[in-house]
Design a protein around this motif. Structure first.
Motif, short mmCIF file in Angstrom:
data_model
loop_
_atom_site.label_atom_id
_atom_site.label_comp_id
_atom_site.label_asym_id
_atom_site.label_seq_id
_atom_site.Cartn_x
_atom_site.Cartn_y
_atom_site.Cartn_z
N GLU A 1 -11.97 -50.94 69.95
CA GLU A 1 -12.44 -50.47 71.25
C GLU A 1 -13.40 -49.30 71.08
OE1 GLU A 1 -9.01 -49.47 73.48
OE2 GLU A 1 -8.18 -51.51 73.52
N ASP A 2 -13.15 -48.47 70.07
CA ASP A 2 -14.00 -47.32 69.79
C ASP A 2 -15.19 -47.69 68.91
OD1 ASP A 2 -12.17 -45.78 71.19
OD2 ASP A 2 -11.06 -45.23 69.40
N GLU A 3 -14.98 -48.64 68.00
CA GLU A 3 -16.06 -49.08 67.10
C GLU A 3 -16.13 -50.60 67.16
OE1 GLU A 3 -18.75 -50.01 65.50
OE2 GLU A 3 -18.75 -47.90 64.90
N PRO A 4 -16.90 -51.16 68.13
CA PRO A 4 -16.96 -52.61 68.36
C PRO A 4 -17.42 -53.41 67.15
CG PRO A 4 -17.91 -51.41 70.21
CD PRO A 4 -17.70 -50.40 69.13
N ARG A 5 -18.13 -52.78 66.24
CA ARG A 5 -18.60 -53.53 65.07
C ARG A 5 -17.44 -54.00 64.18
NH1 ARG A 5 -23.23 -49.39 63.03
NH2 ARG A 5 -21.58 -47.92 63.70
N LEU A 6 -16.28 -53.44 64.36
CA LEU A 6 -15.10 -53.91 63.62
C LEU A 6 -14.75 -55.35 63.97
CD1 LEU A 6 -12.75 -50.79 63.78
CD2 LEU A 6 -13.78 -51.78 61.72
N ARG A 7 -15.26 -55.85 65.10
CA ARG A 7 -14.96 -57.22 65.50
C ARG A 7 -15.90 -58.24 64.84
NH1 ARG A 7 -15.16 -54.84 70.92
NH2 ARG A 7 -13.05 -54.24 71.58
N GLU A 8 -16.88 -57.77 64.10
CA GLU A 8 -17.83 -58.69 63.44
C GLU A 8 -17.08 -59.68 62.55
OE1 GLU A 8 -21.15 -59.03 63.50
OE2 GLU A 8 -21.54 -57.44 64.96
N GLN A 9 -17.54 -60.91 62.60
CA GLN A 9 -16.93 -61.95 61.78
C GLN A 9 -18.00 -62.67 60.98
OE1 GLN A 9 -14.86 -64.40 64.72
NE2 GLN A 9 -12.93 -63.38 64.23
N TRP A 10 -17.59 -63.23 59.85
CA TRP A 10 -18.50 -64.05 59.06
C TRP A 10 -17.71 -65.09 58.28
CZ3 TRP A 10 -17.23 -59.05 57.79
CH2 TRP A 10 -16.63 -58.85 56.55
N VAL A 11 -18.38 -66.15 57.96
CA VAL A 11 -17.76 -67.25 57.21
C VAL A 11 -17.85 -66.95 55.72
CG1 VAL A 11 -17.87 -69.71 56.65
CG2 VAL A 11 -18.31 -68.92 59.00
N TYR A 12 -16.75 -67.14 55.02
CA TYR A 12 -16.79 -67.01 53.56
C TYR A 12 -16.50 -68.36 52.93
CZ TYR A 12 -11.66 -67.06 53.44
OH TYR A 12 -10.35 -67.42 53.56
N ALA A 13 -17.01 -68.55 51.72
CA ALA A 13 -16.85 -69.81 50.99
C ALA A 13 -17.30 -70.99 51.84
CB ALA A 13 -15.40 -69.98 50.54
N ALA A 14 -18.45 -70.86 52.48
CA ALA A 14 -18.96 -71.94 53.33
C ALA A 14 -19.10 -73.23 52.54
CB ALA A 14 -20.31 -71.53 53.92
N GLY A 15 -18.61 -74.31 53.14
CA GLY A 15 -18.70 -75.61 52.51
C GLY A 15 -17.59 -75.92 51.52
N LYS A 16 -16.76 -74.92 51.19
CA LYS A 16 -15.66 -75.12 50.25
C LYS A 16 -14.41 -75.59 51.01
CE LYS A 16 -17.99 -73.24 46.77
NZ LYS A 16 -18.40 -73.96 45.55
N SER A 17 -13.47 -76.13 50.26
CA SER A 17 -12.23 -76.58 50.89
C SER A 17 -11.44 -75.42 51.47
CB SER A 17 -11.37 -77.32 49.85
OG SER A 17 -11.04 -76.48 48.77
N TYR A 18 -11.68 -74.21 50.94
CA TYR A 18 -10.95 -73.03 51.41
C TYR A 18 -11.82 -72.14 52.31
CZ TYR A 18 -13.33 -71.32 47.19
OH TYR A 18 -14.25 -71.04 46.21
N GLU A 19 -12.84 -72.75 52.93
CA GLU A 19 -13.71 -72.01 53.84
C GLU A 19 -12.88 -71.35 54.93
OE1 GLU A 19 -16.73 -73.25 57.41
OE2 GLU A 19 -17.10 -74.17 55.46
#
Length: 394
Positions: A154-172
């Motif tokens: 709530e104080d630092e909205p950038r903490l909500r940023e998300q990103w995909v890791y291991a794109a295309g892998k079975s453990y994406e």
């Protein structure tokens, strides 16, 4: 082996364990701080374990919850933080600087590098941006005193940023910045876990800014930690020490030499005790029984466990990842398991009846009643379930 090392057999090892880990009637502790100091560290991956491990070792367990909460959240004489093997523990406050320097720094460097690398692969902002978010997060936490990740966002909205890791892998998967960043800040010794959102068994914990501590030399800190642990848990083999600390074998050997650890002969090979700790206990441990929780530091203290836990019991007492469940002890060895049923009853089962007669049965039953007496209406389910615990808890 040159034949000169003093032999320490199973009986003496069990006696040392009982006396130093506060498990006999005459060695029970007065405070949670006494318990933590005797054990060096309490496993904190499952919040309930901390309280259950303390309660099993207090002379008067009635105040276990209030007194442990006081130590953790008010006096801050005990602190929950990342430690050996990148695992969450509860440490006496005077050990936090030692743990941070001896085990945390190397893990912290890897964790931050991994976070920056994963962000770069996903096309996320760079390390400069990350540092801005980090500074803002710590400032918000300082203002709030304690907060959840959601509250900090709530104080630092950038903490909500998300990103995909291991794109295309079975453990994406998807990473949320708050989860990864707070974990990094934890192993870096900048934040610690605070009060839970619910009761003492809750795994939803707030964050708090870590108390300031001195920055110690890594080698000196490793020596200090190893001396403390050997005093509480020795003798132990080099393999035990490497496993418990998570250090490289060269670091273990360097610390052993630095503290003047003395070699002894064990059934499994060469072991070590702290300098001046070769003499057997002055008094034998009186008969004792204990119900220890899942992940209890006594049950998880050594890599080689045959001297206190029969190999044939392991499939019933451990989960698939090697986490021990609730254990029943009689005179220095694991003889069974226990669980709590939905109605609150504490039930137990002896799996190894060697030398377990009427005296043992009566003592174990008393330990079960003692546990139920202070747990009260709270229902405790271990975070890591084991086959026999699941069976008993129905």
């Amino acid at each position: 082996m040159d034949g000169k090392e003093r032999y320490i057999g199973v009986a003496e090892r069990r006696a040392r364990l009982a006396l130093r880990h506060r498990l006999t009637p005459s060695t029970l502790a007065e405070t949670p701080e006494d318990v933590a100091d005797s054990l060096v560290a309490l496993h904190g991956s499952d919040p309930a374990t901390v309280f259950l491990a303390v309660g099993a070792r207090l002379a008067d367990p009635a105040g276990t919850v209030d007194e442990t909460a006081r130590a953790l959240y008010e006096d801050r004489t005990l602190l929950r933080m990342h430690g050996m093997r990148h695992t969450v523990f509860v440490f006496p406050a005077d050990l936090t600087a030692v743990v941070h320097a001896s085990t945390g720094l190397a893990v912290a460097a890897r964790e931050r590098a991994s976070l920056v690398k994963d962000m770069a692969k996903a096309g996320a902002p760079d390390a400069v941006w990350l540092k801005e978010v980090e500074d803002a997060t710590l400032a918000a936490l300082t203002r709030r005193g304690q907060a959840t990740a959601a509250e900090l966002a709530e104080d630092e909205p950038r903490l909500r940023e998300q990103w995909v890791y291991a794109a295309g892998k079975s453990y994406e998967g998807v990473h949320t910045l708050s989860t990864r960043l707070l974990r990094v800040l934890g192993v870096e010794g900048k934040v610690v876990r605070g009060r839970p959102l619910g009761g003492w068994t809750s795994s939803q914990l707030r964050w708090a800014v870590a108390p300031e501590h001195a920055e110690l030399d890594v080698a000196e800190a490793q020596s200090a930690l190893l001396r403390r642990w050997l005093t509480a848990c020795g003798p132990a083999t080099e393999a035990d020490l490497k496993w418990w600390t998570g250090w490289r074998v060269t670091e273990v050997r360097r610390a052993l030499a630095a503290i003047g650890a003395e070699s002894v002969s064990l059934d499994e090979g060469v072991g070590y005790v702290a300098a001046g700790d070769l003499d057997p206990p002055a008094d034998p441990a009186e008969p004792w029984a204990a119900l220890l929780p899942a992940l209890d530091p006594t049950a998880m203290g050594w890599q080689y466990r045959d001297w206190y836990l029969a190999p044939e019991l392991r499939p019933a007492l451990f989960d698939y990842s090697g986490n021990v469940g609730p254990t029943v002890w009689w005179n220095g060895r694991v003889v069974g398991s226990w669980a709590q049923r939905p109605d609150g009853e504490i039930v137990w089962r002896v799996l190894d009846r060697t030398d377990v007669g009427r005296e043992a049965e009566a003592a174990i039953g008393e330990a079960a009643e003692r546990l139920r007496g202070w747990v009260g209406a709270t229902r405790v389910t271990p975070r890591f379930r084991t086959p026999v615990e699941r069976e008993l808890s129905v």
